[in-house]
Structure formats: structure tokens, C-alpha cells
Write an enzyme that holds these catalytic residues in place. Structure first.
Site, PDB file in Angstrom:
ATOM      1  N   GLU A  92      31.558  61.178  33.452  1.00  0.00           N
ATOM      2  CA  GLU A  92      32.053  60.278  32.415  1.00  0.00           C
ATOM      3  C   GLU A  92      31.286  60.664  31.148  1.00  0.00           C
ATOM      4  O   GLU A  92      30.147  60.242  30.940  1.00  0.00           O
ATOM      5  CB  GLU A  92      31.812  58.808  32.785  1.00  0.00           C
ATOM      6  CG  GLU A  92      32.504  57.842  31.839  1.00  0.00           C
ATOM      7  CD  GLU A  92      31.552  56.894  31.120  1.00  0.00           C
ATOM      8  OE1 GLU A  92      31.977  56.270  30.129  1.00  0.00           O
ATOM      9  OE2 GLU A  92      30.385  56.776  31.525  1.00  0.00           O
ATOM     10  N   ASP A 141      27.921  58.281  35.774  1.00  0.00           N
ATOM     11  CA  ASP A 141      28.095  57.383  34.644  1.00  0.00           C
ATOM     12  C   ASP A 141      27.266  57.829  33.440  1.00  0.00           C
ATOM     13  O   ASP A 141      26.148  58.332  33.583  1.00  0.00           O
ATOM     14  CB  ASP A 141      27.672  55.971  35.074  1.00  0.00           C
ATOM     15  CG  ASP A 141      27.918  54.932  34.001  1.00  0.00           C
ATOM     16  OD1 ASP A 141      29.085  54.740  33.622  1.00  0.00           O
ATOM     17  OD2 ASP A 141      26.943  54.314  33.529  1.00  0.00           O
TER      18      ASP A 141
END
Length: 652
Positions: free
Chosen positions: A387, A334
Site C-alpha cells: 500500500e 500497510d
């Protein structure tokens, strides 16, 4: 405290004082300490935290915790009535800042915390950073545990290299376990357990044809509203759904259904909850002390100090832990942009350039590269996925080629451009075709995964179906068209839960998906369309064999902007597997549409987004396709087809 320098047990070399409530004991060698401090110890979970061991014939738990600024550390819990100082740990004498000791007769399943007298006498009670099990929220103590599970996924593990390869189909179903389905949709504290999800979620994902599932963070976290992205337990699946072994059973069940498991992993930041990592021993231990680097303005959380070897060892150990102990097939890392960039979400004057004057966080870049090198070295049959939302180069290139070393990167630009294009009234799409086609200019730069993720259906962005223009029929036709385009575009695919049933409300983590919608033919048809696309994608080598290779894609026709028709070709390793994709972005049926393509003499329709099974009209299809040679020298053929309104056709 001295260390173990041989294969002998600690008590065979050292005197153990058994007269005290905590016995002097260590699992750590000098090499462990050195690697830990250098940032190269990537299996800390075998030594740190709490471990059930036997010392001189007595069973209990050994504890080890890093608190370099502490003057006292003791274990507190129900077992000693939370009495501070009753069970003090011993500080090592090697200046490592590690406190350790063995508590005899300490039982599995005991709740505990570390009471720390730290910097300037500040006292804190902290959960164990390495705990494998935590109390159910809102309680915040760690639980002593010994994970014991007999895996049954040998078949998957022995062949998953093929299933997780970059030339394999990747259709990922993104799921938040709590809110996918609940026992009571009106009770946000009602959860299906890991074991219940074996009977609910696993067969659903299998039937729908997804090849992988991605679980939004299952690592322990205190606040449901963070969706798991504000974690406190980096070595523990959340106890909301059961003990660690039950999560192992869920992963096992997915594997035995032929489905890979990806976990969201958050090494970018952590919350300021009192029992967590923030100010762990009274000052900045896990986070940067300089808040220009140490504080996340977007998420009101704190950034790991990647410069500290101990923190780097902690984080990479966390990543390895899930691969090692839970057999996962990938991690989706993330907020990579925020890790790499010093100026992420900061204005001028709110950040300090690195030593070369740039905006890259040099030690964070080194951490990411080491992370990926370590994962692929130790688990070569998995993938790491970034990401990352900027134009930072070579995110998915190997580190030996100057890249960051990820296997794939989310294609955020495709997502934003595609949704912007599809939101338009079909009439205006002719003036914005470049927005649609732009992704193919740069798709070769990275190994891209195309995401339609949870972030696109929250915070007022509206569910997917209501992003589409037109009346109800047109909205559904547009969405089927979008999904067909997505599944035939190069790259891996990711679809957030609910998108497959054309959810009519934004995702609400407090409830569950709108499963009742499946009583309506339009929503059931959308689900059938996604299911068909999944199975078609997995069964069509041209859609995945060269999905990250420029040779796997060819534009056939971009020259009919006014009519809103686009044609492209997807290629596999064998020419006979080539597919022709025709998209009609307008609500007009187009009869006898001419396409000019080289190579194949005959084509057949193998997918039609306007099928009645998908709540399409079913009126426009191509049972027999007329072709004729235009240029024998080049093998150019004219192909005559009928195009449904707002429809996508695939020909083999």
C-alpha cells in the site's frame, strides 16, 4: 549464560540449578544471537517468547525476552500472584540484552507479563512481544500457549502457486472480521468467532466468486477503533474471535473452498499502550530515539527503528511467522510510503535528510528489500502487496533489478482519478476524459492492484453508492458501470466489504454491514452484478493472463468525448479470447453505435451491466451483432451495437 553448541540438550552440557524458582536454561545458540543482532534471524518465534519444553524430565515454559536496557526482568502472573521479582530471568553474559530462563510446572494457558526494571530505574510491566495468544481486551496480559493444529489444506498448498501467480485472477474481498457480520449488530463487543465465520464468511466469499480474501489486521490490538492497525501482538491472532488454532481452522476452510488468504501487516508503527512495545525497557528500544524519525504525526504512534538488527529480525520474523504457521497466501504491507520516506507527513525542519541528502530512509529501504527477498525465497508461491501512495519507482520490481521487491502495488492514483470522474454529472465527463484515461499512461510501471478500499467509505467520504450522481436508478447504473470498468481494467481487483451490496451508510466498525438492504431489488441486483463480474473475470483469460503486461490492453476509441463512449480491448495469450469493452458514460441510449476494430470477424455480447438481473432496464442488448469488413488488408471491421444508458458491455 552460555549457549548450546551441539545437538545435545542444554542440560546435557550445562549444570541446571533446579533449586531456584527459575532454572538457568537456553534455546539460543551463538549463531542465533549473532544473526539476531545482525538483523538476519527470521524465525525468532521458534526461540523467543514462551515455549513449553521439558527440562530434566520436568515440563514447564522457557521464556526469552530482549530488554537491553534492563537491570532486572521477572515473569509475573496469576501463578505467582503478580509478585515482582519472584521469578527473575537470567541475563545472558554476551551483552545481547536477552533475558531468559525456565519456570518448571508452568502451565499452558497461564496469563503473564514481564516486569522490567529498566533505564534509570523505570519500572514497566509488558506483554510478551512474541506471545501467540493474549487476553481478551480490555485485559492486556499474554497467555502461555502451544499451538497444535492438523492442517487439511494439502491440496491447496500443493497447487496454490497457480492460484497466487501474477497471471492468475486476483479478485480480493477486503474484510474487517469484527464488523462484517455480528451476532448483535447493536453490540460492538459481540463478535462471531473464527469458527462461526467458517459457516458465515467462507461460503459467502465462495458464492460471490472472489478468488482471495484480505483481512484487515487480525494481529492482536488493544483498541477496536484502530481497526487493527495499532498492534501490540505481532505473533498472535486476536483473541476477540478465539484461540490461534481456530484462526488456523478459518484459513484452512478458505483454502478448502479454493480461496487465498491475504493478511494486512503493519511494520510501520505501533501504539504507546503501556503493555506494548513503546519504551519497552524504560527507553527507546523498538522505536527510534530521535522523534523526527520515531514518531508518526498522522497516527500518534511510534516508528520501528529499522537500523537495529534486533528490530529488523523481529519484523521479518513476524512476516514469516504468518506464512510459516498460518499458511497465508500474501501480506498487504500497510503504509509503505511512511516507511520509505523520512519526510512523510512532515514539514520542512521536522525531518533530517539521509547521509546523501535525500528523503529516503536508507535502513528502512534495506529492511523492505530484505523482507521481500526472504518471503519469496522461503515461500515462492505467495505474494507481497504494497500500500504505497507516491510515485516511488519500482515498488513491484525485483530487488535484483533495483526495485523494492513487492509482487504488487495498490494503484491509488487510479482510485482517486476514477472516483473523481464518476462523481461528476455525466454532462461534465466529456471535459474530463483525460482523468478517466490517465491510468493507462502509467499502468505498465508497476504490477497494480485496483483498490476500492475501506479508506474510501469512512470519515465523511460517503459510501460508494452516494458518490454517484443522479437519481436512484442513475446512481446504481453508474456504480455498476464503475465496477464493470474496474473488472475489465488491467490489474488485480480489491473491493471492500459492503461495496458489493451498495451499502448506504459509511462503514461503521462498531456495527455490521447493512445486510437488510438485500431485501430491495436495487441492492440485491448490485450484489448479483458483482457476483457475475467475479465469475466472468475468473473465467476470462483476456482479463488476467496479461493483466500486468502492456500487451494485454489496447485503446480502440477515445475520440467520442462529447458522446461519452469509450472502447478498449483486453487481450490474453490467445487472440480468440480477446474481449471488447464498451462503456457509455451518459444517461442516453445509443442505438446503432459503430465501433471499428481489427481482427475478429464476429462478436457476441457476454456481459451487460444493464441486465434486469442487476436492476438494470434489460431493454438494450445485442442478441445478434452486425459486422462488416472495412479494410481487408488490415482486417478492420465495423461493428454495429446498441448501448444502454450508463451501461457497460463486454463482447467476446
Amino acid at each position: 549464560m552460555t549457549t548450546i553448541n551441539s545437538d545435545k540438550k542444554y542440560e546435557e552440557i550445562h549444570f541446571v540449578d533446579t533449586s531456584k524458582p527459575v532454572w538457568n536454561y537456553s534455546l539460543l545458540s551463538e549463531q542465533d544471537i549473532q544473526n539476531y543482532q545482525w538483523g538476519t534471524h527470521y524465525s525468532l518465534y521458534e526461540k523467543f517468547g514462551s515455549h513449553q519444553v521439558e527440562v530434566s524430565g520436568v515440563t514447564g515454559f522457557y521464556f526469552a525476552v530482549w530488554a537491553p536496557n534492563a537491570t532486572e526482568v521477572s515473569v509475573i502472573g496469576n501463578f505467582n500472584h503478580w509478585k515482582m521479582g519472584a521469578h527473575p530471568l537470567f541475563v545472558r553474559l554476551d551483552n545481547s540484552g536477552i533475558w531468559e530462563g525456565f519456570i518448571p510446572h508452568f502451565k499452558k494457558g497461564e496469563v503473564y507479563k514481564y516486569h522490567i526494571k529498566g533505564f534509570r530505574g523505570i519500572e514497566t510491566s509488558k506483554g510478551d512481544p512474541f506471545a501467540n495468544f493474549w487476553e481478551h481486551k480490555p485485559a492486556t496480559a499474554s497467555i502461555s500457549w502451544k499451538m497444535e493444529y492438523e492442517w487439511k489444506d494439502k491440496s491447496w498448498m500443493s497447487t496454490r502457486k497457480k492460484n497466487n501467480a501474477l497471471d492468475a485472477p486476483w479478485s480480493v474481498y477486503e474484510v474487517q472480521l469484527a464488523s462484517w457480520m455480528r451476532p448483535d449488530k447493536n453490540n460492538e463487543d459481540a463478535y462471531n468467532t473464527y469458527l462461526q465465520q467458517i459457516d458465515l464468511l467462507v461460503p459467502y466469499v465462495k458464492e460471490m466468486g472472489f478468488t482471495h480474501i484480505e483481512l484487515m489486521p487480525v494481529m492482536e490490538h488493544p483498541f477496536d477503533g484502530s481497526w487493527g492497525y495499532q498492534g501490540t501482538g505481532f505473533f498472535a491472532p486476536t483473541s476477540r474471535f478465539g484461540p490461534p488454532e481456530d484462526f488456523m481452522a478459518l484459513v484452512d476452510a478458505f483454502h478448502n473452498a479454493g480461496i487465498g488468504v491475504i493478511l494486512d501487516w503493519v511494520p510501520s508503527h505501533f501504539p504507546y499502550d503501556a503493555h506494548g512495545l513503546f519504551m519497552f525497557d524504560g527507553t527507546h528500544t523498538y522505536e527510534y530515539a530521535d522523534m523526527r524519525k520515531g514518531f508518526h504525526p498522522d497516527w500518534n504512534s511510534y516508528i520501528f527503528n529499522y537500523k537495529r538488527g534486533e528490530v529488523k529480525s523481529f519484523l521479518i520474523s513476524s512476516a514469516r511467522f504468518w506464512f510459516d504457521k498460518f499458511h497465508i497466501d500474501g501480506i498487504r504491507v500497510d503504509a509503505v510510503s511512511s516507511i520509505l520516506q523520512l519526510d512523510y507527513s512532515r514539514e520542512e525542519g521536522e525531518w533530517e535528510p539521509n547521509e546523501y541528502g535525500g528523503n529516503g530512509n536508507i535502513e528502512a529501504i534495506a529492511f523492505v528489500k530484505d523482507l521481500n527477498e526472504t518471503i519469496y525465497r522461503d515461500f515462492p508461491d505467495v505474494q507481497t502487496i504494497a500500500e504505497e501512495a507516491t510515485d516511488w519507482p519500482q515498488i513491484s520490481s525485483p530487488t535484483f533489478a533495483g526495485g523494492m521487491g513487492f509482487g504488487m502495488k495498490w494503484m491509488m492514483g487510479w482510485m482517486h482519478d476514477t472516483l473523481s470522474y464518476f462523481k461528476m454529472d455525466p454532462y461534465f465527463r466529456q471535459f474530463n476524459q483525460d482523468k478517466f484515461s490517465f491510468s493507462m499512461v502509467y499502468f505498465k510501471d508497476e504490477n497494480f492492484m485496483l483498490p476500492l478500499s475501506h479508506d474510501e467509505v469512512v470519515h465523511g467520504k460517503s459510501p460508494m453508492i452516494y458518490k454517484m450522481p443522479g437519481d436512484d436508478w442513475q446512481k446504481f447504473a453508474n456504480l455498476r458501470l464503475l465496477y464493470t470498468y474496474m473488472f475489465t481494467h488491467p490489474g488485480a481487483k480489491l473491493l471492500f466489504m459492503g461495496n458489493e451490496i451498495a451499502q448506504t451508510s459509511e462503514w461503521n466498525y462498531k456495527s455490521e454491514l447493512d445486510w437488510f438492504l438485500l431485501q430491495y431489488p436495487s441492492h440485491k441486483g448490485m450484489q448479483e452484478c458483482v457476483k457475475a463480474l467475479n465469475h466472468f473475470y475468473a473465467g476470462s483469460p483476456a482479463l488476467y493472463e496479461l493483466q500486468f503486461d502492456p500487451g494485454g490492453f489496447e485503446w480502440i476509441d477515445l475520440n467520442h468525448r462529447a458522446e461519452g463512449v469509450v472502447v478498449y480491448r483486453r487481450k490474453g495469450k490467445k487472440p480468440e479470447n480477446d474481449l471488447l469493452i464498451v462503456l457509455n458514460f451518459t444517461p442516453l441510449v445509443r442505438k446503432d453505435w459503430k465501433i471499428y476494430a481489427h481482427g475478429k470477424e464476429s462478436w457476441k455480447e457476454v456481459f451487460n451491466s444493464d441486465s434486469k438481473a442487476f436492476w438494470g432496464t434489460g431493454d438494450v442488448f445485442n442478441p445478434a451483432i452486425e459486422t462488416k469488413i472495412v479494410d481487408k488488408n488490415t482486417g478492420l471491421y465495423e461493428i454495429n451495437v446498441h448501448l444502454p444508458a450508463l451501461g457497460a458491455l463486454v463482447f467476446l
